[in-house]
Structure formats: C-alpha cells, structure tokens
Design an enzyme around this catalytic site. Structure first.
Site, PDB file in Angstrom:
ATOM      1  CB  THR A   1       7.037   7.606  -4.511  1.00  0.00           C
ATOM      2  OG1 THR A   1       7.452   6.387  -5.138  1.00  0.00           O
ATOM      3  CG2 THR A   1       6.757   8.637  -5.579  1.00  0.00           C
TER       4      THR A   1
ATOM      5  CG  ASP B   1       8.141   6.326  -9.213  1.00  0.00           C
ATOM      6  OD1 ASP B   1       8.389   5.512  -8.310  1.00  0.00           O
ATOM      7  OD2 ASP B   1       7.867   7.519  -8.996  1.00  0.00           O
TER       8      ASP B   1
ATOM      9  CG  ASP C   1      10.418   0.336  -5.080  1.00  0.00           C
ATOM     10  OD1 ASP C   1      10.138   1.216  -5.908  1.00  0.00           O
ATOM     11  OD2 ASP C   1       9.841   0.230  -3.975  1.00  0.00           O
TER      12      ASP C   1
ATOM     13  CG  ASP D   1       7.800  -1.955  -0.938  1.00  0.00           C
ATOM     14  OD1 ASP D   1       8.303  -1.066  -1.657  1.00  0.00           O
ATOM     15  OD2 ASP D   1       6.575  -2.156  -0.853  1.00  0.00           O
TER      16      ASP D   1
ATOM     17  CB  ILE E   1      11.578   6.070  -7.004  1.00  0.00           C
ATOM     18  CG1 ILE E   1      12.377   6.579  -8.193  1.00  0.00           C
ATOM     19  CG2 ILE E   1      11.687   7.061  -5.847  1.00  0.00           C
ATOM     20  CD1 ILE E   1      11.974   7.970  -8.660  1.00  0.00           C
ATOM     21  CG  ASP E   2      11.571   1.731  -1.143  1.00  0.00           C
ATOM     22  OD1 ASP E   2      10.413   1.288  -1.206  1.00  0.00           O
ATOM     23  OD2 ASP E   2      12.212   1.813  -0.087  1.00  0.00           O
TER      24      ASP E   2
END
Length: 387
Positions: free
Chosen positions: A173, A85, A168, A325, A170-171
């Site tokens: 996680t 991330d 984001d 998000d 890493i959407d």
C-alpha cells in the site's frame, strides 16, 4: 549462543537436503513451463481468479492518481489502508462468490471501521467505486451493506481442509500511495496446499529490470502473472483479453556462480527491511550488484520472469508474517522454477490460519543450487553476528 548456532546449522542442513531432493523435479517444472498447450490445463477457478484480478487492476489504476488523505485509515500496525484496498477486496470477493461460491476467502481487510458512524464518508466512496467497477456486470447497484458484507467475507481463518482464496487486495500500500510498485495478489489453497496464484502488477514495465538498476520504473498497462500447480507460470500484459492463451510462459534466471546473482529487497520505509543483514549476506556471497528495491509481491513476479535471482526479507522477530503477503507470490515463483523457504530452509506452511510461522525471514531464489548456497550463508552470517 553456541547451542543456538549449532541448532541453526542443523536446521539449515535439513533445509539443504530438502532443496537437493527438489532438484530432480526442477527440470520437469521447466519442461511444463514451455508447453504450448498448458493454458488448457488451468482450471476454471483460475480463469475466474484471473478475470477478477484484471477487473480490480483497472480500479486501482483509476484511483491511484487521485487518492486523498481522507480516503485512508490506519491499521493497528500503522500501515495505511485506502479506499482502493476496501473496494478491491469487495469486488474480488463479490465476483468470486458469484462464480465459485464453494471456495472460501481469507483476506486482509475487514469492514469494521467502515461500519462506524465515523466511516460514513469512506463507506459511501467505497460503495461508489465498487458499483462503478461492476457496472455492466450486475443488474442493480450494490448497497453499502452488501459492499461491507462482501469485504467481510474475507474474515475466514482458512485451514488445512477445503478450498480457500487468499487475497491481499493491494499488497504494498505504501508503494500504491507513493506511485511505486504494488500488486493485487490472489492465491488458491486446496486442502492445505497453495495450488494457484495470480499477481496483477499495474505499474510493472514489460521490460526486465536491467542489471545494475536499483529500482524499477512504473509503466502502463502493467503485467499479469498466473500460476497453477503443474502448469507453470504465464505472464502477459495486464490488459490482454485472454491472458492464459496470449501470455508467455516464464522461467527464473540461472547463474553459474552465486557472486553473479542479483537480489531484491524492500524499501527502507518498510518494517520488513533489514538492509544491514542483507548487505552482510551479499558481501559474504561475493555479490557485486547493488540491491533492487521494490515494494510488494511485484518482487516475486520479477523473480519469476528472470529479472533477478534472489528476494531477501528479514523482518524483526516481533513481526508476524501473514499468509496473504506471500501465498500468490510463492506459487508464481515455484511454478517458474524457483524456490522459496524461510531463512532456515523450512517450506512455508499456509494451512495454519492467517499467519505464517517462520524462522529467520523468508527467502526466494531462482534455482535450488543458489538457494542452498544462500541458506548456508545465512547460517554463517547469523552465527557471526551472534558472537
């Protein structure tokens, strides 16, 4: 209760009218999406965004299989944040600052934990990953301070004027950690409107989700989705050299009757999952196919390319939705011909800072007609459950 139900029905009627007004423009979206010359219309900003997401997707794939517990920290909502991330945000922030410095950045992560003495190991690991990813693109390795400063470039609050990226890194996680679906999600907001989006989905297979499937398998090299207002949505393999030229335009999948629709929702380990309510909705609409459960904004990508017809998301009232998000996924769906609103039919407003103010969840569908039916059903089921 009767007053609340009446107010909800009134709000939904307004939302349905807005959807009806959108129908006239829907055919224009599909015409644009089939044009063979549309890739020339993607602005240069989106080309830089696409390359940045592709670069970070390679980073994420290389880290996922070797991720260890020591490379994770927890946020205040107990969601895990990994070295990937932080490194992904640093790389994208650094690259975009060099290529399009006039565009600000609203991003999920910050480097506060990394700057502490206890964050030394994580800080060193993130810096090493960033420099490995940028090797050949920079003259000299970045220092730990430069990496943390790049991460913290994303602390902007955004707003209704000017241009901002919404990221984001890493959407999903939990999906990333558990070997399921995740997405690198980057949106472009210009003067209060989300105009562009890139979704990198490193584990998404190129084949559509078969009807009756309840989850989506992982596959390499993954898929890339790029959208810009008026240009449609382009999909390609994640590793192609020229995705805007070599990709194909995708559109959402129509259904004649709501009962024929298929839908997606989050896994049960997600705070935004409300399987009881979505089951009641699907029963009320006569839907017979089981839900497809997918992590992250990969759901928006699947909806855009016609895998399913609906995405249902109903977090608890205490949960505040964040702009990163949904921003990239929203424009990817809309430019493919789909519709996204909150559960009462109000459009999503990404111009009020880092949070989204919504009423009763977020829903996305493949057509305005299906969306109108869904909104009506949400109001009916909500009223029944309040009695």
């Amino acid at each position: 209760r009767a007053m609340r139900a009446a107010a909800l029905r009134s709000t939904v009627r307004v939302g349905v009218r807005q959807i009806s007004q959108h129908r006239r423009a829907r055919s224009m979206v599909h015409v644009r999406a089939q044009s063979t010359t549309d890739e020339r219309r993607y602005p240069e900003r989106m080309r830089h965004a696409t390359r940045a997401v592709q670069l970070v997707s390679k980073l994420c794939r290389s880290i996922q299989s070797s991720l260890t517990t020591s490379e994770q920290v927890s946020k205040s909502d107990d969601s895990p944040v990994t070295v990937a991330d932080f490194a992904a945000q640093a790389v994208i922030a650094y690259v975009l600052a060099k290529e399009v410095p006039e565009v600000g950045l609203v991003a999920e992560e910050n480097a506060a934990e990394m700057r502490l003495d206890a964050g030394a190991d994580l800080r060193a690991r993130v810096t090493a990953v960033v420099n490995e990813t940028l090797s050949g693109l920079i003259d000299a390795p970045l220092s730990e301070i430069e990496v943390m400063d790049a991460i913290d470039r994303g602390t902007s609050d955004g707003g209704a004027s000017g241009a901002f990226w919404i990221l984001d890194p890493i959407d999903g996680t939990k999906g990333f950690i558990n070997g399921r679906q995740y997405a690198i999600a980057l949106a472009l907001m210009e003067d209060g409107e989300v105009t562009g989006g890139v979704l990198g989905c490193p584990n998404m297979p190129s084949e559509k989700i078969p009807r009756g499937a309840t989850e989506i398998p992982t596959a390499s090299p993954g898929c890339l989705f790029v959208a810009y207002k008026g240009c449609g949505t382009t999909a390609s393999a994640l590793d192609v050299r020229s995705p805007l030229e070599d990709g194909v335009k995708v559109t959402t999948m129509k259904v004649k009757n709501a009962s024929e629709a298929t839908y997606m929702e989050s896994w049960g380990d997600s705070v935004v999952a409300a399987h009881g309510f979505t089951n009641a909705l699907s029963d009320a609409m006569g839907v017979t196919s089981p839900p497809v459960r997918i992590d992250s904004m990969a759901k928006y990508a699947a909806l855009a390319r016609g895998d399913t017809n609906m995405y249902l998301r109903f977090p608890p009232k205490t949960y505040r939705e964040k702009v990163w998000d949904h921003a990239a996924g929203a424009i990817v769906v809309q430019e493919a011909g789909g519709v996204i609103t909150d559960g009462s039919g109000k459009p999503l407003d990404f111009s009020n800072g880092r949070f989204l103010d919504i009423d009763m969840g977020i829903v996305a569908t493949s057509t305005p007609e299906l969306h109108a039916k869904l909104l009506e059903t949400i109001a009916q089921v909500a009223q029944q459950q309040q009695q």
